[in-house]
Every structure is written in structure tokens, then in C-alpha cells.
Design a protein around this motif. Sequence first.
Motif, PDB file in Angstrom:
ATOM      1  N   MET A  66     -15.778  -9.239 -35.745  1.00  0.00           N
ATOM      2  CA  MET A  66     -15.354 -10.394 -36.537  1.00  0.00           C
ATOM      3  C   MET A  66     -13.974 -10.054 -37.078  1.00  0.00           C
ATOM      4  O   MET A  66     -13.777  -8.981 -37.669  1.00  0.00           O
ATOM      5  CB  MET A  66     -16.325 -10.632 -37.691  1.00  0.00           C
ATOM      6  CG  MET A  66     -16.029 -11.868 -38.488  1.00  0.00           C
ATOM      7  SD  MET A  66     -16.426 -13.402 -37.638  1.00  0.00           S
ATOM      8  CE  MET A  66     -18.195 -13.435 -37.864  1.00  0.00           C
ATOM      9  N   SER A  67     -13.009 -10.927 -36.869  1.00  0.00           N
ATOM     10  CA  SER A  67     -11.649 -10.644 -37.322  1.00  0.00           C
ATOM     11  C   SER A  67     -10.964 -11.917 -37.786  1.00  0.00           C
ATOM     12  O   SER A  67     -11.464 -13.017 -37.576  1.00  0.00           O
ATOM     13  CB  SER A  67     -10.847  -9.991 -36.188  1.00  0.00           C
ATOM     14  OG  SER A  67     -10.737 -10.888 -35.099  1.00  0.00           O
ATOM     15  N   GLY A  68      -9.802 -11.744 -38.402  1.00  0.00           N
ATOM     16  CA  GLY A  68      -9.036 -12.887 -38.851  1.00  0.00           C
ATOM     17  C   GLY A  68      -7.895 -12.470 -39.755  1.00  0.00           C
ATOM     18  O   GLY A  68      -7.545 -11.289 -39.838  1.00  0.00           O
ATOM     19  N   THR A  69      -7.343 -13.458 -40.437  1.00  0.00           N
ATOM     20  CA  THR A  69      -6.220 -13.229 -41.335  1.00  0.00           C
ATOM     21  C   THR A  69      -6.427 -13.988 -42.639  1.00  0.00           C
ATOM     22  O   THR A  69      -7.196 -14.948 -42.698  1.00  0.00           O
ATOM     23  CB  THR A  69      -4.889 -13.686 -40.706  1.00  0.00           C
ATOM     24  OG1 THR A  69      -4.992 -15.083 -40.374  1.00  0.00           O
ATOM     25  CG2 THR A  69      -4.549 -12.884 -39.463  1.00  0.00           C
ATOM     26  N   VAL A  70      -5.703 -13.543 -43.655  1.00  0.00           N
ATOM     27  CA  VAL A  70      -5.727 -14.207 -44.959  1.00  0.00           C
ATOM     28  C   VAL A  70      -4.281 -14.386 -45.393  1.00  0.00           C
ATOM     29  O   VAL A  70      -3.513 -13.426 -45.454  1.00  0.00           O
ATOM     30  CB  VAL A  70      -6.512 -13.374 -45.996  1.00  0.00           C
ATOM     31  CG1 VAL A  70      -6.505 -14.078 -47.345  1.00  0.00           C
ATOM     32  CG2 VAL A  70      -7.935 -13.128 -45.524  1.00  0.00           C
ATOM     33  N   ARG A  71      -3.912 -15.647 -45.655  1.00  0.00           N
ATOM     34  CA  ARG A  71      -2.542 -15.970 -46.081  1.00  0.00           C
ATOM     35  C   ARG A  71      -2.583 -16.852 -47.322  1.00  0.00           C
ATOM     36  O   ARG A  71      -3.584 -17.495 -47.604  1.00  0.00           O
ATOM     37  CB  ARG A  71      -1.797 -16.701 -44.958  1.00  0.00           C
ATOM     38  CG  ARG A  71      -1.623 -15.836 -43.719  1.00  0.00           C
ATOM     39  CD  ARG A  71      -0.875 -16.545 -42.619  1.00  0.00           C
ATOM     40  NE  ARG A  71      -1.684 -17.630 -42.095  1.00  0.00           N
ATOM     41  CZ  ARG A  71      -1.178 -18.695 -41.502  1.00  0.00           C
ATOM     42  NH1 ARG A  71       0.125 -18.830 -41.345  1.00  0.00           N
ATOM     43  NH2 ARG A  71      -1.973 -19.637 -41.046  1.00  0.00           N
ATOM     44  N   ARG A  72      -1.472 -16.910 -48.014  1.00  0.00           N
ATOM     45  CA  ARG A  72      -1.343 -17.733 -49.217  1.00  0.00           C
ATOM     46  C   ARG A  72      -0.917 -19.148 -48.819  1.00  0.00           C
ATOM     47  O   ARG A  72      -0.031 -19.342 -47.994  1.00  0.00           O
ATOM     48  CB  ARG A  72      -0.321 -17.119 -50.169  1.00  0.00           C
ATOM     49  CG  ARG A  72      -0.180 -17.882 -51.472  1.00  0.00           C
ATOM     50  CD  ARG A  72       0.715 -17.193 -52.467  1.00  0.00           C
ATOM     51  NE  ARG A  72       2.010 -16.885 -51.866  1.00  0.00           N
ATOM     52  CZ  ARG A  72       2.710 -15.801 -52.166  1.00  0.00           C
ATOM     53  NH1 ARG A  72       2.261 -14.923 -53.026  1.00  0.00           N
ATOM     54  NH2 ARG A  72       3.873 -15.587 -51.594  1.00  0.00           N
ATOM     55  N   ALA A  73      -1.561 -20.129 -49.433  1.00  0.00           N
ATOM     56  CA  ALA A  73      -1.184 -21.526 -49.205  1.00  0.00           C
ATOM     57  C   ALA A  73       0.249 -21.736 -49.663  1.00  0.00           C
ATOM     58  O   ALA A  73       0.737 -21.076 -50.575  1.00  0.00           O
ATOM     59  CB  ALA A  73      -2.124 -22.466 -49.957  1.00  0.00           C
ATOM     60  N   GLY A  74       0.929 -22.643 -49.029  1.00  0.00           N
ATOM     61  CA  GLY A  74       2.314 -22.954 -49.377  1.00  0.00           C
ATOM     62  C   GLY A  74       3.285 -22.237 -48.483  1.00  0.00           C
ATOM     63  O   GLY A  74       3.842 -22.822 -47.571  1.00  0.00           O
TER      64      GLY A  74
END
Length: 163
Positions: A66-74
Amino acid sequence: MTNVVLNRRNLLLAAGGSVLATGVSGLLLPARAEGLPPTASMSGGSNNYRKGAPIVDRIGKGGFWMSGTVRRAGDGTPLAGQRIQIWAHTTEGQEHEPQSHGATLTDKNGAFRLEMPQIIPVFGQPHGHLAYDSGEFKTVFLRPVMRSAKETSLEAHFVLQQA
């Protein structure tokens, strides 16, 4: 009244002026993710969620990623050190059982990856559950569905909004 005649020379001059006005770097750098909207929680994503699931190196014997990314909105900035909880119905346990849950942290690029047992279908759909629940940003629950139970990996991406 002024008449503007558009011809090849005028268009080239206008384009050159635009490059000077915006700067060459604006043409060479990738577009920024201005106005990137936050990820909405998915229906059914919070089913069998266990607050405070431990951070682990692997869930069970592994074999599925299971993988992915996390980014800040905007602005889309990658977010390091964010806690992502993962759980699923697998070959080693059902999604309500503690051994089917674990959490991981994002790296400096906002990416996460956690090995777990093979996900198997429940209610006809092979799917995983993921949650961002650290508190700095609004909690988001995801429930991505796999195209086939034969797949050995699944990705999910979070865009988080300030709490």
C-alpha cells in the motif's frame, strides 16, 4: 479609431514581449499546484477504523504494498512525518481485527509505503482503507477499490486541508 493589423511579425513581437514580461524561468519550471483542492473523505472509508493503531514496519507477513503521497491543499507541498493508518480484509485477517491494522509515517517527500498481507474481496470488492488522523490537518478516510483481487499493490493520495 485605431485598427490593429494582426500578422506574423506582430504575433512574434507579442509572444517575445510575453516571454520578457513573465521571464524565461516561467517557461522552464513546472506549473505549481496553486489552488489544489483537499481530498474528500470517501463513503465507507472509516469502517472498522481503530484510533491509535500502532506505527509498524509491516502488517502481518506482507506480500502486498500500500503506497501513496500526502500533500498540502493549495500549494501541493509534500508533507513529511504525517501518520497514515492502513487496514483491510486480507489473507491473514479481517478488517475489524487488530492484526489487520497498522500505521506508517510519510518520508521527506510526503510518500508512504507499507507492506501488508494480500487484500482479498469482502462484499465483492477488494479494497483497502486508509486514514490521515494526526490532527494538524482535517481527518480524511479513503477506501480505494482494486480493479482485480490479483493486484499486489494499491495507491492512495491525500491532499490535506488545515484543521
